[in-house]
Design an enzyme around this catalytic site. Structure first.
Site, PDB file in Angstrom:
ATOM      1  N   ASP A 121     -39.964 -33.073 -17.967  1.00 25.90           N
ATOM      2  CA  ASP A 121     -41.125 -33.012 -18.867  1.00 25.90           C
ATOM      3  C   ASP A 121     -41.151 -34.288 -19.686  1.00 25.90           C
ATOM      4  O   ASP A 121     -41.620 -35.334 -19.235  1.00 25.90           O
ATOM      5  CB  ASP A 121     -41.022 -31.742 -19.719  1.00 25.90           C
ATOM      6  CG  ASP A 121     -42.252 -31.487 -20.577  1.00 25.90           C
ATOM      7  OD1 ASP A 121     -42.939 -32.457 -20.917  1.00 25.90           O
ATOM      8  OD2 ASP A 121     -42.527 -30.333 -20.925  1.00 25.90           O
ATOM      9  N   THR A 137     -54.932 -13.243 -18.814  1.00 25.62           N
ATOM     10  CA  THR A 137     -54.518 -12.673 -17.512  1.00 25.62           C
ATOM     11  C   THR A 137     -52.994 -12.543 -17.456  1.00 25.62           C
ATOM     12  O   THR A 137     -52.350 -13.132 -16.592  1.00 25.62           O
ATOM     13  CB  THR A 137     -55.016 -13.551 -16.340  1.00 25.62           C
ATOM     14  OG1 THR A 137     -54.448 -14.866 -16.494  1.00 25.62           O
ATOM     15  CG2 THR A 137     -56.515 -13.662 -16.270  1.00 25.62           C
ATOM     16  N   SER A 166     -17.904  -0.795 -22.320  1.00 24.90           N
ATOM     17  CA  SER A 166     -17.117  -0.790 -21.085  1.00 24.90           C
ATOM     18  C   SER A 166     -17.962  -0.847 -19.810  1.00 24.90           C
ATOM     19  O   SER A 166     -17.575  -1.507 -18.838  1.00 24.90           O
ATOM     20  CB  SER A 166     -16.181   0.413 -21.055  1.00 24.90           C
ATOM     21  OG  SER A 166     -16.928   1.564 -21.318  1.00 24.90           O
ATOM     22  N   GLY A 187     -37.842 -19.107 -30.031  1.00 23.66           N
ATOM     23  CA  GLY A 187     -38.775 -19.632 -29.030  1.00 23.66           C
ATOM     24  C   GLY A 187     -38.144 -20.690 -28.177  1.00 23.66           C
ATOM     25  O   GLY A 187     -37.895 -20.445 -27.005  1.00 23.66           O
ATOM     26  N   TYR A 203     -43.870 -37.362 -31.407  1.00 27.75           N
ATOM     27  CA  TYR A 203     -44.166 -36.175 -30.585  1.00 27.75           C
ATOM     28  C   TYR A 203     -45.562 -35.604 -30.885  1.00 27.75           C
ATOM     29  O   TYR A 203     -45.916 -35.362 -32.032  1.00 27.75           O
ATOM     30  CB  TYR A 203     -43.062 -35.155 -30.885  1.00 27.75           C
ATOM     31  CG  TYR A 203     -43.173 -33.796 -30.255  1.00 27.75           C
ATOM     32  CD1 TYR A 203     -43.199 -33.625 -28.885  1.00 27.75           C
ATOM     33  CD2 TYR A 203     -43.191 -32.652 -31.058  1.00 27.75           C
ATOM     34  CE1 TYR A 203     -43.264 -32.360 -28.326  1.00 27.75           C
ATOM     35  CE2 TYR A 203     -43.249 -31.383 -30.512  1.00 27.75           C
ATOM     36  CZ  TYR A 203     -43.292 -31.247 -29.144  1.00 27.75           C
ATOM     37  OH  TYR A 203     -43.352 -29.983 -28.595  1.00 27.75           O
ATOM     38  N   GLU A 251     -49.706 -27.324 -19.537  1.00 30.65           N
ATOM     39  CA  GLU A 251     -48.402 -26.898 -20.066  1.00 30.65           C
ATOM     40  C   GLU A 251     -48.469 -26.825 -21.577  1.00 30.65           C
ATOM     41  O   GLU A 251     -47.886 -25.945 -22.210  1.00 30.65           O
ATOM     42  CB  GLU A 251     -47.303 -27.887 -19.630  1.00 30.65           C
ATOM     43  CG  GLU A 251     -45.901 -27.495 -20.078  1.00 30.65           C
ATOM     44  CD  GLU A 251     -45.455 -28.093 -21.413  1.00 30.65           C
ATOM     45  OE1 GLU A 251     -44.317 -27.815 -21.824  1.00 30.65           O
ATOM     46  OE2 GLU A 251     -46.234 -28.816 -22.064  1.00 30.65           O
ATOM     47  N   GLU A 252     -49.174 -27.794 -22.175  1.00 29.17           N
ATOM     48  CA  GLU A 252     -49.151 -27.901 -23.637  1.00 29.17           C
ATOM     49  C   GLU A 252     -49.711 -26.662 -24.327  1.00 29.17           C
ATOM     50  O   GLU A 252     -49.341 -26.352 -25.450  1.00 29.17           O
ATOM     51  CB  GLU A 252     -49.903 -29.155 -24.095  1.00 29.17           C
ATOM     52  CG  GLU A 252     -49.239 -30.470 -23.701  1.00 29.17           C
ATOM     53  CD  GLU A 252     -47.878 -30.696 -24.361  1.00 29.17           C
ATOM     54  OE1 GLU A 252     -47.394 -29.790 -25.042  1.00 29.17           O
ATOM     55  OE2 GLU A 252     -47.299 -31.775 -24.163  1.00 29.17           O
ATOM     56  N   HIS A 301     -35.491 -11.380 -17.191  1.00 28.63           N
ATOM     57  CA  HIS A 301     -34.109 -11.786 -16.895  1.00 28.63           C
ATOM     58  C   HIS A 301     -33.177 -11.057 -17.876  1.00 28.63           C
ATOM     59  O   HIS A 301     -33.407 -11.097 -19.078  1.00 28.63           O
ATOM     60  CB  HIS A 301     -34.026 -13.304 -17.091  1.00 28.63           C
ATOM     61  CG  HIS A 301     -32.908 -13.982 -16.372  1.00 28.63           C
ATOM     62  ND1 HIS A 301     -31.594 -13.731 -16.664  1.00 28.63           N
ATOM     63  CD2 HIS A 301     -32.901 -14.930 -15.392  1.00 28.63           C
ATOM     64  CE1 HIS A 301     -30.834 -14.502 -15.885  1.00 28.63           C
ATOM     65  NE2 HIS A 301     -31.605 -15.237 -15.102  1.00 28.63           N
ATOM     66  N   ARG A 348     -43.470 -23.766 -33.254  1.00 23.31           N
ATOM     67  CA  ARG A 348     -44.533 -23.657 -34.290  1.00 23.31           C
ATOM     68  C   ARG A 348     -45.321 -22.352 -34.227  1.00 23.31           C
ATOM     69  O   ARG A 348     -45.756 -21.826 -35.253  1.00 23.31           O
ATOM     70  CB  ARG A 348     -45.466 -24.879 -34.228  1.00 23.31           C
ATOM     71  CG  ARG A 348     -46.346 -24.969 -33.050  1.00 23.31           C
ATOM     72  CD  ARG A 348     -47.146 -26.255 -33.018  1.00 23.31           C
ATOM     73  NE  ARG A 348     -46.385 -27.341 -32.430  1.00 23.31           N
ATOM     74  CZ  ARG A 348     -46.029 -27.414 -31.129  1.00 23.31           C
ATOM     75  NH1 ARG A 348     -46.377 -26.438 -30.293  1.00 23.31           N
ATOM     76  NH2 ARG A 348     -45.346 -28.429 -30.670  1.00 23.31           N
ATOM     77  N   TYR A 384     -50.747 -11.935 -14.011  1.00 24.36           N
ATOM     78  CA  TYR A 384     -51.435 -12.245 -12.750  1.00 24.36           C
ATOM     79  C   TYR A 384     -52.214 -13.537 -12.897  1.00 24.36           C
ATOM     80  O   TYR A 384     -52.488 -13.991 -14.009  1.00 24.36           O
ATOM     81  CB  TYR A 384     -52.332 -11.088 -12.285  1.00 24.36           C
ATOM     82  CG  TYR A 384     -53.419 -10.686 -13.267  1.00 24.36           C
ATOM     83  CD1 TYR A 384     -53.148  -9.833 -14.352  1.00 24.36           C
ATOM     84  CD2 TYR A 384     -54.732 -11.147 -13.117  1.00 24.36           C
ATOM     85  CE1 TYR A 384     -54.155  -9.468 -15.249  1.00 24.36           C
ATOM     86  CE2 TYR A 384     -55.731 -10.772 -14.008  1.00 24.36           C
ATOM     87  CZ  TYR A 384     -55.434  -9.941 -15.068  1.00 24.36           C
ATOM     88  OH  TYR A 384     -56.416  -9.575 -15.959  1.00 24.36           O
TER      89      TYR A 384
HETATM   90  C1  LIG Z   1     -38.919 -28.295 -27.129  1.00 21.72           C
HETATM   91  C2  LIG Z   1     -40.029 -29.210 -26.820  1.00 21.72           C
HETATM   92  O1  LIG Z   1     -40.231 -30.167 -27.504  1.00 21.72           O
HETATM   93  N1  LIG Z   1     -40.766 -28.895 -25.767  1.00 21.72           N
HETATM   94  C3  LIG Z   1     -41.793 -29.771 -25.271  1.00 21.72           C
HETATM   95  C4  LIG Z   1     -41.676 -30.066 -23.865  1.00 21.72           C
HETATM   96  C5  LIG Z   1     -40.294 -30.357 -23.386  1.00 21.72           C
HETATM   97  O2  LIG Z   1     -40.062 -31.422 -22.859  1.00 21.72           O
HETATM   98  O3  LIG Z   1     -39.455 -29.512 -23.491  1.00 21.72           O
HETATM   99  C6  LIG Z   1     -43.129 -29.224 -25.582  1.00 21.72           C
HETATM  100  O4  LIG Z   1     -43.861 -29.890 -26.235  1.00 21.72           O
HETATM  101  N2  LIG Z   1     -43.474 -28.019 -25.171  1.00 21.72           N
HETATM  102  C7  LIG Z   1     -44.717 -27.455 -25.597  1.00 21.72           C
HETATM  103  C8  LIG Z   1     -44.916 -26.135 -24.963  1.00 21.72           C
HETATM  104  C9  LIG Z   1     -46.021 -25.364 -25.620  1.00 21.72           C
HETATM  105  C10 LIG Z   1     -46.119 -23.955 -25.178  1.00 21.72           C
HETATM  106  O5  LIG Z   1     -45.522 -23.585 -24.198  1.00 21.72           O
HETATM  107  O6  LIG Z   1     -46.808 -23.163 -25.811  1.00 21.72           O
HETATM  108  C11 LIG Z   1     -44.623 -27.313 -27.131  1.00 21.72           C
HETATM  109  O7  LIG Z   1     -45.628 -27.497 -27.779  1.00 21.72           O
HETATM  110  O8  LIG Z   1     -43.543 -27.041 -27.607  1.00 21.72           O
END
Ligand SMILES: CC(=O)N[C@@H](CC(=O)O)C(=O)N[C@@H](CCC(=O)O)C(=O)O
Length: 771
Positions: free
Chosen positions: A501, A322, A655, A725, A586, A472-473, A715, A255, A325
């Site tokens: 997750d 940040t 190559s 994303g 979700y 995480e969200e 990476h 999103r 870091y």
């Molecule tokens: C792809 C997806 O649905 N991701 C989930 C978590 C998972 O189990 O993979 C998710 O909701 N991730 C968040 C992460 C937000 C962020 O990093 O900014 C999301 O809103 O997608």
């Protein structure tokens, strides 16, 4: 099952309790013997009395009694010492005991308990626990206390101080144009009969994490999924997008990238709605059941809203202020207007119920693009722009606020500086039964299981770390700050990162990860039964992967969960595992216990299965002398991705890169052959050397320069796609340079990739090369 009525001897075999019975009898016989020794003494005293000597019988009687008491006392002392010796011997046998593989595996398979898993879920889902709130802090403390209760001795809460935003007020309304179109959006999820927590409708108002605050009024345009190509298509049709609010649907990409794309095309705001064909009750081909909206079915209800972050997460991860870091309390921070980590125009998530009046205001303006139709009335989906104007208000509070990672550690005994990190986030947008509490419940049950192993004397070879991440969200904040904080020792010591997750939303096993972990995944899933099919998880997973594959499908890590910092920033081999299914709640109020009880996993057996899989993986990685990681699947993956890279630019000379890849393939073959020799007890390589090559070669893919324009991602083989994303992009820097048509950048990125693949090849072949 753990057999509590039997003990285990040094060779790992069970022994019955009575094994020392003979010793006890012997002690009793000794005690009786010492009593009979008093008899001759008594007889002498009696004889002396009859001969007219003074009567010493009383004296001898007294001596006899004393001797008896003394000998009883000695017997008791001996008996007590024997009992103490016996008990301590048994205890120390347990302590010294190296649990045999079979016993340990049985404990891992037999301990996880569906009632306990549900019990933890009840607690996690009882309250909304958005990152940085009081309820989140309390759940961090509860998680810590549970880990301690289960026998994980070293547990602490590690606090960071990132920027987070919280909703203050919101509005979406049609405020101009024909009167009959005027509309005030509800922006509130209905109470779902039966679902108790859904009654608390205003616990977390609908909003977007890391969104821009603002108040804008403008015409709207409809831009399908809001992908960059959707905006480009409208631009190619000459649609005036500047100064409009984009109405886009959820799905296909992350999103936050919809908001970034809208901003690039001059929009002043974005409304993201959930179309009923994407995760609502409009049936799609291939779904098992006729789609029904929650609470009759598992799919998205008309008023349901998907919250979520709009951080441009293919540009960075973690705290926006940040970058690179750790967000410790007193560090220097960027100003909000200096970061690339938050959206630049306001946005709001809305339900399909609230989207309908907006589509009505679009009818007759612009055209309808057939492939842009969703599941609402087919007469809708005009792209506009509308004549009517929409007012979008996103009032938020930005604040630097504490978040709490709970970190539990089981010390490794032989290679303690090497660690297996197990992570799952704890914060949720609302109650978060699936996302993430199914994972949090599983982590607790796994900790309980490992606690039982520890009580049986388990001493893992390597260190195990349990991490309950916060925030995480918002943008994988807790995990990213922790990785940035502990980067040096993780770089030196982390064998791998195992992420869970949205652990359970149905019965289909899915995994994404570094190809070096594939074999382990296959081996473990063969040992765990599928609760529904009773085949192994491996077999059902293989079946789910389609007819044309020999082995189950393991996806490539993109973004969206806490593995990102581990894999993309430090190059630590990572895996994400889950059970998926029909799921349309979700990030809404309805991601609740009621949903899980009725649709996701009513018997909680898939929670059990994931605990078993995660547990066995961690156990092997922490315990096996020779790691079950393999280099050849990684080589095959790179070769396959290289073929698609070449097809992007068929006339180009690749190559340099090709030769590095060939060397990597050869080196991987050599390494896997050496592993085979080691397993057969031959070969002249040491296990330590082989382990290090297997588990650390992915570090060589880390290019300190990073990808141009988003250099936190380092990476050379994978990164989250710049415009997807969630989905991964392989050879990201090269592909982006090719897309930009920049020849110097193409040469440079190819050389960098070749250099790092070459380093990895040398490392895998056993010829050391460091960053
Ligand atoms: C792809 C997806 O649905 N991701 C989930 C978590 C998972 O189990 O993979 C998710 O909701 N991730 C968040 C992460 C937000 C962020 O990093 O900014 C999301 O809103 O997608």
């Amino acid at each position: 099952m753990v057999e509590t009525d039997r003990k285990i001897d040094d060779s790992g075999r069970y022994k019955p309790h009575g094994m020392h019975a003979w010793n006890g009898t012997q002690q009793a016989q000794n005690a009786t013997a010492s009593e009979t020794e008093t008899t001759p003494l008594l007889s002498k005293a009696a004889a002396a009395n009859h001969a007219g000597f003074p009567d010493y019988s009383a004296f001898f009687k007294a001596v006899e009694v004393k001797v008896k008491i003394f000998s009883k006392f000695i017997s008791i002392i001996l008996a007590v010492s024997w009992v103490v010796w016996y008990i301590t011997t048994i205890i120390s046998m347990f302590r010294r005991q190296d649990l045999t593989m079979d016993i340990a595996k049985n404990i891992i398979l037999d301990t996880p308990n569906s009632f306990k898993l549900r019990e933890y879920l009840v607690n996690y889902t009882s309250v909304a626990h958005v990152a940085g709130t009081e309820s989140d802090r309390l759940q961090a403390e509860w998680t810590r206390d549970k880990l301690v209760e289960f026998g994980i001795k070293d547990v602490k809460i590690e606090t960071y101080w990132p920027l987070l935003n919280y909703p203050k007020s919101h509005r979406v309304a049609i405020v101009s144009g024909p009167e009959h179109l005027h509309y005030e959006a509800k922006l509130r999820e209905d109470v779902a009969p039966g679902d108790d927590t859904s009654k608390r409708q205003d616990d977390v108002p609908t909003f977007h994490g890391y969104s821009k605050g603002g108040n804008v009024t403008a015409p709207i345009i409809y831009v399908n999924y809001g992908r960059i190509e959707d905006f480009r298509l409208l631009a190619s049709r000459g649609v005036q997008m500047n100064g409009t609010i984009a109405l886009v649907r959820y799905g296909e990409n992350f999103r936050g990238l919809k908001v970034t794309a809208a901003e690039q095309f001059g929009c002043v705001g974005v409304l993201i709605y959930s179309d009923p064909i994407d995760d609502g009750p409009v049936s799609k081909p291939g779904v098992e059941n006729p789609a029904k909206p929650y609470p009759e079915g598992p799919w998205r209800a008309r008023s349901s809203v998907q919250r979520g972050s709009v951080q441009p997460f293919s540009l960075m991860a973690g705290d926006p202020l940040t970058p690179g870091y750790a967000a410790k309390e007193n560090v220097t921070r960027l100003a909000i207007n200096e970061t690339i980590g938050i959206a630049k125009i306001p946005s709001m998530p809305i339900s399909w119920e609230d989207a309908v009046p907006l589509f009505k205001a679009l009818i007759g303006h612009g055209r309808v693009i057939e492939s842009w139709k969703g599941g609402l009335d087919n007469a809708m989906y005009f792209y506009g722009p509308s004549v009517a104007e929409v007012n979008l208000v996103n009032e938020i509070e930005n604040k630097i606020t504490p978040i709490w990672n709970v970190i539990g550690r089981i010390q490794g005994h032989e290679e303690g500086s090497k660690a297996i990190v197990l992570g799952n986030h704890r914060d949720a947008w609302v109650y978060g039964a699936i996302d993430p509490s199914s994972g949090s419940a599983i982590m607790l049950e796994l900790a309980r299981t490992f606690g039982i192993l520890l009580k049986h004397g388990w001493k893992p070879r390597r260190t195990i770390i349990f991490a309950s991440w916060d925030a995480e969200e918002y943008g994988m904040v807790g995990s990213t700050e922790w990785v940035e904080d502990h980067k040096e020792w993780l770089d030196n010591g982390a064998i791998c990162y195992l992420n869970v997750d949205m652990a359970v939303s149905g019965p289909h096993f899915a995994a994404t990860g570094s190809p070096s972990m594939n074999q382990l995944l296959y081996e473990i899933t063969k040992q765990v039964p599928d609760p529904k099919t009773h085949m192994s998880i491996y077999d059902t997973w293989l079946k789910d992967s389609g007819d044309r594959v020999n082995e189950p499908f393991v996806g490539t890590l993109g973004s969206g969960s806490d593995y990102v910092a581990f894999i993309d920033h430090v190059g630590i081999a990572s895996v994400d595992i889950r059970f998926t299914g029909e799921f349309g709640v979700y990030h809404s109020n309805y991601d609740s216990l009621y949903w899980m009880d009725h649709f996701g996993d009513p018997t909680y057996q898939y929670h059990v299965a994931l605990t078993q899989i995660w547990g066995l993986m961690a156990f092997h990685l922490a315990n096996d002398r020779l790691l079950k990681m393999t280099a050849t699947p990684y080589a095959a993956f790179i070769a396959e991705q290289f073929r698609s890279l070449k097809s992007l630019s068929p006339l180009r000379d690749f190559s340099n890169l090709e030769s590095a890849i060939r060397n990597f393939i050869d080196a991987a073959d050599i390494l896997d052959a050496q592993v085979l020799l080691l397993k057969n007890g031959s070969g002249n390589t040491s296990i330590g050397d082989v382990n290090s090559r297997l588990s650390f070669f992915e570090r060589r893919f880390i290019d300190p320069e990073g990808i141009q324009g988003r250099d936190w991602f380092k990476h050379v083989i994978i990164a989250p796609g710049l415009w997807t994303g969630y989905a991964a992009q392989t050879f990201p820097a090269i592909v982006e340079a090719i897309e930009n048509g920049n020849e110097t950048a193409i040469m440079h990125t190819m050389n960098r990739a070749a250099l790092h693949i070459e380093k990895a090849a040398k490392f895998v072949a056993g010829r050391r090369s460091f960053h």
